[in-house]
Design an enzyme around this catalytic site. Structure first.
Site, PDB file in Angstrom:
ATOM      1  N   GLU A  37       0.833  -1.211   0.000  1.00 11.89           N
ATOM      2  CA  GLU A  37       0.000   0.000   0.000  1.00 11.89           C
ATOM      3  C   GLU A  37       0.869   1.263   0.000  1.00 11.89           C
ATOM      4  OE1 GLU A  37      -3.021   0.552  -0.605  1.00 11.89           O
ATOM      5  OE2 GLU A  37      -3.789  -1.497  -0.538  1.00 11.89           O
ATOM      6  N   GLY A  81      10.820   6.879  -6.019  1.00  8.02           N
ATOM      7  CA  GLY A  81      10.458   8.265  -5.723  1.00  8.02           C
ATOM      8  C   GLY A  81       9.747   8.437  -4.385  1.00  8.02           C
ATOM      9  N   TYR A 120      -6.562   6.724   4.128  1.00  8.09           N
ATOM     10  CA  TYR A 120      -6.743   5.701   3.093  1.00  8.09           C
ATOM     11  C   TYR A 120      -5.962   4.429   3.444  1.00  8.09           C
ATOM     12  CZ  TYR A 120      -5.711   2.743  -0.755  1.00  8.09           C
ATOM     13  OH  TYR A 120      -5.530   1.605  -1.508  1.00  8.09           O
ATOM     14  N   ASP A 138      -9.312   6.214  -2.074  1.00 11.30           N
ATOM     15  CA  ASP A 138      -8.195   6.822  -2.795  1.00 11.30           C
ATOM     16  C   ASP A 138      -8.715   7.508  -4.055  1.00 11.30           C
ATOM     17  OD1 ASP A 138      -8.746   4.775  -4.576  1.00 11.30           O
ATOM     18  OD2 ASP A 138      -6.681   4.048  -4.723  1.00 11.30           O
ATOM     19  N   CYS A 192     -12.998   2.263 -14.796  1.00  9.13           N
ATOM     20  CA  CYS A 192     -13.318   3.697 -14.708  1.00  9.13           C
ATOM     21  C   CYS A 192     -11.992   4.461 -14.618  1.00  9.13           C
ATOM     22  CB  CYS A 192     -14.190   3.928 -13.470  1.00  9.13           C
ATOM     23  SG  CYS A 192     -15.123   5.467 -13.516  1.00  9.13           S
ATOM     24  N   CYS A 200     -17.026   1.746 -19.978  1.00 11.03           N
ATOM     25  CA  CYS A 200     -18.340   1.652 -19.321  1.00 11.03           C
ATOM     26  C   CYS A 200     -19.071   0.354 -19.645  1.00 11.03           C
ATOM     27  CB  CYS A 200     -19.203   2.854 -19.698  1.00 11.03           C
ATOM     28  SG  CYS A 200     -18.503   4.416 -19.113  1.00 11.03           S
ATOM     29  N   CYS A 203     -18.429  -2.247 -16.985  1.00  4.74           N
ATOM     30  CA  CYS A 203     -18.653  -1.842 -15.599  1.00  4.74           C
ATOM     31  C   CYS A 203     -19.892  -2.524 -15.014  1.00  4.74           C
ATOM     32  CB  CYS A 203     -18.815  -0.323 -15.523  1.00  4.74           C
ATOM     33  SG  CYS A 203     -19.094   0.277 -13.841  1.00  4.74           S
TER      34      CYS A 203
END
Length: 346
Positions: A37, A81, A120, A138, A192, A200, A203
C-alpha cells in the site's frame, strides 16, 4: 436498501471474476499488505511489482525493516520516488516492534497513528488484512463514486474524501469489507480509468451510474487546478578519476533528503562560470566535456539539468563529496532517478 445490496453484490461478483493477480494478494499477511500500500502511493502497479518482490526478499519481516541500514533501505527504494515513504516505513516498523510486539495492530486508530499511514492506508490495511469495516478512499475510488452519484464536489478536498467514506459505508458488506474496498479500487484502476475513456460497457454499475446515464463522464471528477510547477536550473558535475566518481549526500530535510547525488549547482552555468567553479575547487587543469541534458518533474518543481564531465588525474579531497567506485552506484549508493540520465553516461 435493495439498491445498496445490488451495488455491493454486483461489484463483488465483478471483482471475483476480474481481479488482477498481484504478489501482495497471495495471502492476508498484514506486513506485505502494508508495504504494498505504501509503495502503491503515487506509483503504478506495474512499476511497483519488481520493487515489492525485491523488498520482500531482502526485508521479509517487520523486524528486518526496523533494523535495516538507511543506505540499504534507500537502495531498495531507488527509482520509486517520494523517498520519505521509505523513511516512514522504517520508523513505523520500529514502533510496531517496540509497542506492538512486531505485529501490525488490528485497529484503525492505532494504524492511523503509525508514521506514514493516513486515512486511506489505514482503511486499506484494516479492511484487507483484518476485515475491519472501514472505508479506503483513494483517487480511484473518488473517481468511481463521483461518477456513480453524479457528484461534483472537489475530490482534492478532505471533506469530500470523508463524505465519500461515510457514504460508501452504507453499502459495505460486513463479511467482505477488504474485498469490497479492493474491488472499488480495481474498478477505478482498470475500468473507470484515470486517463482516457472509461470502459463503461465492462462496468458492473453501468445501469445505475449517473455520469454514464447523463453523459457527465468528461466533467467528473472535479479537481482544483494545480499551480504551475516551479522551474529550477541545475548544472550537474560528473567528477571522474579512473574508475572512481564523486558523489554528494543531500541534507536531512527537503526534497530527496538524505540521498546521494552528483555534485551540482542550482543554476545554469556557461563556460566561464564552469571555469570559475573549477578554479574554486582546484580543478583548473582537468579536462571537461558536455555530459548531456536532463529534465525531471517532481510534483511541485521541475529540474532542467545540464551535465559537465570532468576528468581528474587524482581525486580532489573535499568535505562536500566522497569518492566511490562507479560500479558501487549500481549496488550500494542510492541515486534518485532524476540523475539517471547522467549515471547512464558513465
Amino acid at each position: 436498501m435493495e439498491q445498496r445490496y445490488d451495488l455491493s453484490g454486483s461489484l463483488l461478483h465483478w471483482y471475483d471474476y476480474n481481479k488482477r493477480i498481484l504478489p501482495w494478494r497471495e495471502n492476508k499477511d498484514p506486513y506485505r499488505i502494508w508495504i504494498s500500500e505504501i509503495m502503491l502511493q503515487q506509483t503504478r502497479v506495474e512499476a511497483v511489482k519488481p520493487y515489492f518482490d525485491r523488498f520482500m526478499e531482502v526485508l521479509p519481516t517487520v523486524y528486518d525493516l526496523a533494523k535495516v541500514d538507511d543506505d540499504r533501505l534507500m537502495k531498495l527504494w531507488e527509482g520509486l520516488g517520494y523517498y520519505n515513504r521509505a523513511r516512514n516505513l522504517k520508523a513505523a516498523a520500529q514502533t510496531i516492534v517496540e509497542e506492538y510486539g512486531g505485529q501490525l495492530p488490528a485497529d484503525y486508530d492505532k494504524l492511523l497513528s503509525l508514521k506514514g499511514i493516513g486515512m486511506y492506508t489505514a482503511g486499506a490495511i484494516g479492511s484487507i488484512a483484518f476485515e475491519l469495516q472501514v472505508p479506503a478512499v483513494d483517487g480511484n475510488v473518488l473517481r468511481v463514486l463521483t461518477r456513480l452519484w453524479g457528484d461534483d464536489s472537489d475530490i482534492l478536498k478532505d471533506k469530500t474524501k470523508k463524505a465519500m467514506g461515510r457514504r460508501v459505508m452504507e453499502f459495505m458488506p460486513e463479511d467482505r469489507p477488504g474485498d469490497f474496498n479492493q474491488a472499488l479500487i480495481e474498478l477505478g484502476a482498470t475500468v473507470c480509468v484515470p486517463n482516457g475513456q472509461p470502459l463503461c460497457d465492462q462496468c458492473p454499475w453501468d445501469t445505475v451510474c449517473k455520469a454514464y446515464k447523463e453523459d457527465l463522464i468528461d466533467q467528473l471528477p472535479v479537481k482544483t487546478p494545480k499551480k504551475a510547477r516551479r522551474i529550477e536550473h541545475k548544472t550537474v558535475f560528473l567528477l571522474e578519476c579512473g574508475e572512481q566518481i564523486a558523489i554528494h549526500k543531500r541534507g536531512d530535510k527537503g526534497l530527496l533528503a538524505g540521498l546521494w547525488e552528483f555534485p551540482n549547482e542550482g543554476k545554469k552555468m556557461d563556460a566561464e562560470d564552469i571555469k570559475e567553479w573549477m578554479a574554486e575547487h582546484h580543478m583548473e587543469d582537468a579536462k571537461t566535456k558536455a555530459a548531456g541534458k536532463g529534465k525531471h518533474i517532481f510534483s511541485h518543481v521541475e529540474w532542467h539539468m545540464e551535465g559537465v564531465r570532468i576528468s581528474l588525474k587524482t581525486p580532489i579531497q573535499s568535505e562536500n563529496y566522497v569518492w566511490v567506485l562507479k560500479k558501487e552506484l549500481e549496488n550500494t549508493y542510492a541515486l534518485p532517478s532524476a540523475f539517471e540520465i547522467f549515471r547512464k553516461i558513465l
